[in-house]
Design an enzyme around this catalytic site. Structure first.
Site, PDB file in Angstrom:
ATOM      1  N   TYR A  69     -58.605 -51.089  31.818  1.00  0.00           N
ATOM      2  CA  TYR A  69     -60.070 -51.183  31.873  1.00  0.00           C
ATOM      3  C   TYR A  69     -60.528 -51.877  33.153  1.00  0.00           C
ATOM      4  CZ  TYR A  69     -60.839 -48.942  27.480  1.00  0.00           C
ATOM      5  OH  TYR A  69     -60.901 -47.963  26.518  1.00  0.00           O
ATOM      6  N   ASP A 107     -69.948 -45.847  31.564  1.00  0.00           N
ATOM      7  CA  ASP A 107     -69.957 -46.224  32.986  1.00  0.00           C
ATOM      8  C   ASP A 107     -71.275 -46.832  33.464  1.00  0.00           C
ATOM      9  OD1 ASP A 107     -70.156 -42.656  33.823  1.00  0.00           O
ATOM     10  OD2 ASP A 107     -71.747 -44.060  33.295  1.00  0.00           O
ATOM     11  N   HIS A 122     -70.809 -44.986  22.703  1.00  0.00           N
ATOM     12  CA  HIS A 122     -69.390 -45.367  22.817  1.00  0.00           C
ATOM     13  C   HIS A 122     -69.232 -46.683  23.556  1.00  0.00           C
ATOM     14  CE1 HIS A 122     -67.909 -40.955  22.173  1.00  0.00           C
ATOM     15  NE2 HIS A 122     -68.283 -41.551  21.054  1.00  0.00           N
ATOM     16  N   CYS A 153     -63.473 -68.706  19.430  1.00  0.00           N
ATOM     17  CA  CYS A 153     -62.510 -68.674  18.296  1.00  0.00           C
ATOM     18  C   CYS A 153     -61.062 -68.538  18.752  1.00  0.00           C
ATOM     19  CB  CYS A 153     -62.874 -67.508  17.357  1.00  0.00           C
ATOM     20  SG  CYS A 153     -62.358 -65.905  17.985  1.00  0.00           S
ATOM     21  N   GLY A 190     -72.585 -32.004  30.302  1.00  0.00           N
ATOM     22  CA  GLY A 190     -71.294 -32.548  30.745  1.00  0.00           C
ATOM     23  C   GLY A 190     -70.418 -33.063  29.636  1.00  0.00           C
ATOM     24  N   ASN A 216     -72.842 -27.402  31.615  1.00  0.00           N
ATOM     25  CA  ASN A 216     -71.435 -27.795  31.579  1.00  0.00           C
ATOM     26  C   ASN A 216     -70.664 -26.913  32.555  1.00  0.00           C
ATOM     27  OD1 ASN A 216     -69.837 -29.832  30.172  1.00  0.00           O
ATOM     28  ND2 ASN A 216     -68.608 -28.104  29.439  1.00  0.00           N
ATOM     29  N   GLU A 218     -67.734 -25.622  31.830  1.00  0.00           N
ATOM     30  CA  GLU A 218     -66.973 -24.597  31.090  1.00  0.00           C
ATOM     31  C   GLU A 218     -67.639 -24.393  29.733  1.00  0.00           C
ATOM     32  OE1 GLU A 218     -63.303 -26.666  31.414  1.00  0.00           O
ATOM     33  OE2 GLU A 218     -63.954 -28.269  30.099  1.00  0.00           O
ATOM     34  N   ALA A 234     -73.877 -30.638  36.943  1.00  0.00           N
ATOM     35  CA  ALA A 234     -75.125 -31.244  36.442  1.00  0.00           C
ATOM     36  C   ALA A 234     -75.985 -31.768  37.587  1.00  0.00           C
ATOM     37  CB  ALA A 234     -74.783 -32.377  35.479  1.00  0.00           C
TER      38      ALA A 234
HETATM   39  C1  BV8 Z   1     -64.175 -42.555  14.421  1.00  0.00           C
HETATM   40  C2  BV8 Z   1     -64.648 -44.939  24.900  1.00  0.00           C
HETATM   41  C3  BV8 Z   1     -63.921 -43.203  12.180  1.00  0.00           C
HETATM   42  C4  BV8 Z   1     -63.302 -45.463  25.297  1.00  0.00           C
HETATM   43  C5  BV8 Z   1     -64.291 -42.834  23.713  1.00  0.00           C
HETATM   44  C6  BV8 Z   1     -57.454 -39.337  13.927  1.00  0.00           C
HETATM   45  C7  BV8 Z   1     -57.510 -40.714  13.818  1.00  0.00           C
HETATM   46  C8  BV8 Z   1     -58.669 -41.436  14.040  1.00  0.00           C
HETATM   47  C9  BV8 Z   1     -59.813 -40.761  14.401  1.00  0.00           C
HETATM   48  C10 BV8 Z   1     -59.737 -39.392  14.536  1.00  0.00           C
HETATM   49  C11 BV8 Z   1     -58.592 -38.677  14.299  1.00  0.00           C
HETATM   50  N1  BV8 Z   1     -58.867 -37.344  14.514  1.00  0.00           N
HETATM   51  C12 BV8 Z   1     -60.137 -37.206  14.887  1.00  0.00           C
HETATM   52  C13 BV8 Z   1     -60.672 -38.439  14.898  1.00  0.00           C
HETATM   53  C14 BV8 Z   1     -61.987 -38.768  15.243  1.00  0.00           C
HETATM   54  C15 BV8 Z   1     -61.958 -39.199  16.713  1.00  0.00           C
HETATM   55  C16 BV8 Z   1     -62.052 -37.929  17.555  1.00  0.00           C
HETATM   56  O1  BV8 Z   1     -63.099 -37.341  17.593  1.00  0.00           O
HETATM   57  N2  BV8 Z   1     -60.944 -37.537  18.189  1.00  0.00           N
HETATM   58  C17 BV8 Z   1     -60.990 -36.295  18.980  1.00  0.00           C
HETATM   59  C18 BV8 Z   1     -60.175 -36.468  20.263  1.00  0.00           C
HETATM   60  C19 BV8 Z   1     -60.490 -35.154  18.113  1.00  0.00           C
HETATM   61  N3  BV8 Z   1     -63.120 -40.024  16.870  1.00  0.00           N
HETATM   62  C20 BV8 Z   1     -62.999 -41.351  16.763  1.00  0.00           C
HETATM   63  O2  BV8 Z   1     -61.948 -41.950  16.639  1.00  0.00           O
HETATM   64  C21 BV8 Z   1     -64.320 -42.092  16.759  1.00  0.00           C
HETATM   65  N4  BV8 Z   1     -64.339 -43.001  15.673  1.00  0.00           N
HETATM   66  O3  BV8 Z   1     -64.072 -41.405  14.107  1.00  0.00           O
HETATM   67  O4  BV8 Z   1     -64.111 -43.574  13.552  1.00  0.00           O
HETATM   68  C22 BV8 Z   1     -63.963 -44.427  11.376  1.00  0.00           C
HETATM   69  C23 BV8 Z   1     -65.031 -44.612  10.492  1.00  0.00           C
HETATM   70  C24 BV8 Z   1     -65.030 -45.749   9.709  1.00  0.00           C
HETATM   71  C25 BV8 Z   1     -64.010 -46.702   9.838  1.00  0.00           C
HETATM   72  C26 BV8 Z   1     -62.980 -46.520  10.752  1.00  0.00           C
HETATM   73  C27 BV8 Z   1     -62.945 -45.380  11.541  1.00  0.00           C
HETATM   74  C28 BV8 Z   1     -64.469 -42.883  18.048  1.00  0.00           C
HETATM   75  C29 BV8 Z   1     -64.623 -41.919  19.198  1.00  0.00           C
HETATM   76  C30 BV8 Z   1     -64.952 -42.693  20.490  1.00  0.00           C
HETATM   77  C31 BV8 Z   1     -63.706 -42.832  21.326  1.00  0.00           C
HETATM   78  N5  BV8 Z   1     -64.051 -43.475  22.609  1.00  0.00           N
HETATM   79  N6  BV8 Z   1     -64.605 -43.477  24.843  1.00  0.00           N
HETATM   80  C32 BV8 Z   1     -62.993 -45.151  26.730  1.00  0.00           C
HETATM   81  O5  BV8 Z   1     -63.605 -44.246  27.306  1.00  0.00           O
HETATM   82  O6  BV8 Z   1     -62.122 -45.853  27.287  1.00  0.00           O
HETATM   83  S1  BV8 Z   1     -64.265 -41.153  23.688  1.00  0.00           S
HETATM   84  C33 BV8 Z   1     -64.340 -40.460  25.222  1.00  0.00           C
HETATM   85  O7  BV8 Z   1     -64.519 -39.055  24.975  1.00  0.00           O
HETATM   86  C34 BV8 Z   1     -65.518 -40.848  26.078  1.00  0.00           C
HETATM   87  O8  BV8 Z   1     -66.497 -41.632  25.458  1.00  0.00           O
HETATM   88  C35 BV8 Z   1     -66.099 -39.488  26.422  1.00  0.00           C
HETATM   89  O9  BV8 Z   1     -67.398 -39.529  26.792  1.00  0.00           O
HETATM   90  C36 BV8 Z   1     -65.893 -38.832  25.123  1.00  0.00           C
HETATM   91  C37 BV8 Z   1     -66.172 -37.380  24.973  1.00  0.00           C
HETATM   92  O10 BV8 Z   1     -65.610 -36.702  26.059  1.00  0.00           O
HETATM   93  P1  BV8 Z   1     -66.618 -35.976  27.062  1.00  0.00           P
HETATM   94  O11 BV8 Z   1     -67.649 -36.947  27.486  1.00  0.00           O
HETATM   95  O12 BV8 Z   1     -67.091 -34.713  26.447  1.00  0.00           O
HETATM   96  O13 BV8 Z   1     -65.685 -35.751  28.298  1.00  0.00           O
HETATM   97  P2  BV8 Z   1     -64.642 -34.543  28.521  1.00  0.00           P
HETATM   98  O14 BV8 Z   1     -63.806 -34.913  29.695  1.00  0.00           O
HETATM   99  O15 BV8 Z   1     -63.995 -34.195  27.226  1.00  0.00           O
HETATM  100  O16 BV8 Z   1     -65.581 -33.315  28.922  1.00  0.00           O
HETATM  101  C38 BV8 Z   1     -66.306 -33.369  30.140  1.00  0.00           C
HETATM  102  C39 BV8 Z   1     -66.995 -32.040  30.289  1.00  0.00           C
HETATM  103  O17 BV8 Z   1     -67.739 -32.091  31.492  1.00  0.00           O
HETATM  104  C40 BV8 Z   1     -66.021 -30.877  30.434  1.00  0.00           C
HETATM  105  O18 BV8 Z   1     -66.317 -29.884  29.464  1.00  0.00           O
HETATM  106  C41 BV8 Z   1     -66.264 -30.349  31.859  1.00  0.00           C
HETATM  107  O19 BV8 Z   1     -66.269 -28.933  31.918  1.00  0.00           O
HETATM  108  C42 BV8 Z   1     -67.625 -30.872  32.161  1.00  0.00           C
HETATM  109  N7  BV8 Z   1     -67.865 -31.186  33.572  1.00  0.00           N
HETATM  110  C43 BV8 Z   1     -66.984 -31.644  34.495  1.00  0.00           C
HETATM  111  N8  BV8 Z   1     -67.633 -31.838  35.670  1.00  0.00           N
HETATM  112  C44 BV8 Z   1     -68.950 -31.521  35.467  1.00  0.00           C
HETATM  113  C45 BV8 Z   1     -69.100 -31.105  34.123  1.00  0.00           C
HETATM  114  N9  BV8 Z   1     -70.284 -30.704  33.610  1.00  0.00           N
HETATM  115  C46 BV8 Z   1     -71.353 -30.724  34.438  1.00  0.00           C
HETATM  116  N10 BV8 Z   1     -71.297 -31.105  35.735  1.00  0.00           N
HETATM  117  C47 BV8 Z   1     -70.116 -31.503  36.275  1.00  0.00           C
HETATM  118  N11 BV8 Z   1     -70.067 -31.866  37.567  1.00  0.00           N
END
Ligand code: BV8
Length: 243
Positions: A69, A107, A122, A153, A190, A216, A218, A234
């Site tokens: 981080y 960010d 998030h 603590c 995005g 987006n 893609e 974007a």
């Molecule tokens: C929850 C912070 C429940 C940290 C992030 C098994 C076990 C546990 C949980 C799960 C599991 N299976 C599924 C889950 C749920 C899980 C989940 O969804 N997993 C996914 C991977 C399947 N979710 C969780 O765990 C959430 N919590 O469910 O808790 C619970 C309830 C009660 C009690 C206990 C538990 C928590 C999810 C949050 C995780 N933290 N980030 C860090 O970043 O260090 S997630 C991370 O992904 C970021 O926040 C990010 O923003 C987010 C989503 O990704 P995107 O933003 O969409 O980014 P990505 O790269 O994927 O896509 C970018 C897009 O931009 C692309 O499509 C690309 O084409 C496009 N692009 C690129 N360049 C451009 C563009 N578009 C336009 N212009 C450009 N120039």
């Protein structure tokens, strides 16, 4: 309909919208130099990244997670908001209370672009909190704090972000879902729309009758449902839509 007509139509939809929700993911910050998570060259491509953004990883090896981080804090802190962030800040200026920005990004670039009506569902990588009690380090930190032990603590301090397997702030999430259900125009910008529960926001907007504009690089599962879908950076598309 040609590209010019599609842009003109979508621009009119933005201009005439009564209530707008903008939902952003890592893609809006890509042109600022912040790596995305899942697209080419993204952070999660390297399996280690997704393993580090979890409570288990932090409990097992807090130093490594803090190191990751800190690297990301200084990288994100040295990036500047781009024209996409600025376009959304301008849209908020125009719409006031009828606009809300829900971001998955940690960010803080929307704040630095001037957006104020922002829900960071998030968290924010620059805020530091205690992993146990409700102690919070004052202000934003752009590197690792001098001491990563809570003065109140004695537990570990951590970045104030939501890790995989952690629940999101329920009150904030409820407000985001309520805004998505009430808006008449939802912009998905995005995001690969893969992370839950955030990725359900466009679904709520859709089922509540909102029109969808997707920007987006893609296609996603939302693309076929969107009223307008623009496959492009974007930083170029948003200024053309917001005008
Ligand atoms: C929850 C912070 C429940 C940290 C992030 C098994 C076990 C546990 C949980 C799960 C599991 N299976 C599924 C889950 C749920 C899980 C989940 O969804 N997993 C996914 C991977 C399947 N979710 C969780 O765990 C959430 N919590 O469910 O808790 C619970 C309830 C009660 C009690 C206990 C538990 C928590 C999810 C949050 C995780 N933290 N980030 C860090 O970043 O260090 S997630 C991370 O992904 C970021 O926040 C990010 O923003 C987010 C989503 O990704 P995107 O933003 O969409 O980014 P990505 O790269 O994927 O896509 C970018 C897009 O931009 C692309 O499509 C690309 O084409 C496009 N692009 C690129 N360049 C451009 C563009 N578009 C336009 N212009 C450009 N120039």
């Amino acid at each position: 309909m040609n590209e010019t007509e599609r842009y003109a139509e979508a621009r009119t939809a933005v201009a005439e919208a009564r209530s707008v929700v903008a939902f952003t993911g890592a893609g809006i910050s890509a042109e600022s130099g912040v790596p995305t998570y899942r697209s080419a060259g993204g952070l999660w491509r390297n399996y280690q990244a997704e393993d580090l953004a979890t409570v288990g990883a932090f409990q097992r090896d807090p130093e490594t997670v803090w190191g990751w981080y800190s690297e990301r804090r200084s990288m994100m802190g040295s990036c500047e908001p781009n024209a996409g962030h600025l376009a959304l800040a301008a849209l908020e200026e125009r719409l006031g209370d009828e606009f809300v920005l829900v971001t998955q990004n940690i960010d803080a670039l929307h704040h630095r672009a001037g957006s104020r009506r922002v829900m960071e569902i998030h968290g924010n990588a620059f805020r530091t909190v205690c992993s146990v009690c409700d102690y919070e380090v004052e202000g934003l930190q752009y590197d690792t704090p001098k001491s990563t032990i809570c003065p109140s603590c004695g537990a570990w301090l951590r970045p104030d972000v939501v890790w995989f397997g952690e629940p999101l702030d329920q009150a904030l999430l409820n407000r985001a879902f309520a805004a998505a259900a009430a808006c008449d125009l939802f912009l998905s910008i995005g995001s690969s729309l893969l992370v839950q529960p955030a990725a359900s926001l466009p679904e709520v907007a859709l089922s509540s009758g909102a029109r969808i504009i997707e920007v987006n690089m893609e296609p996603t599962w939302l693309t076929p449902e969107a009223s307008w879908s623009f496959q492009g950076p974007a930083g170029e598309v948003l200024p053309a839509l917001v005008g």
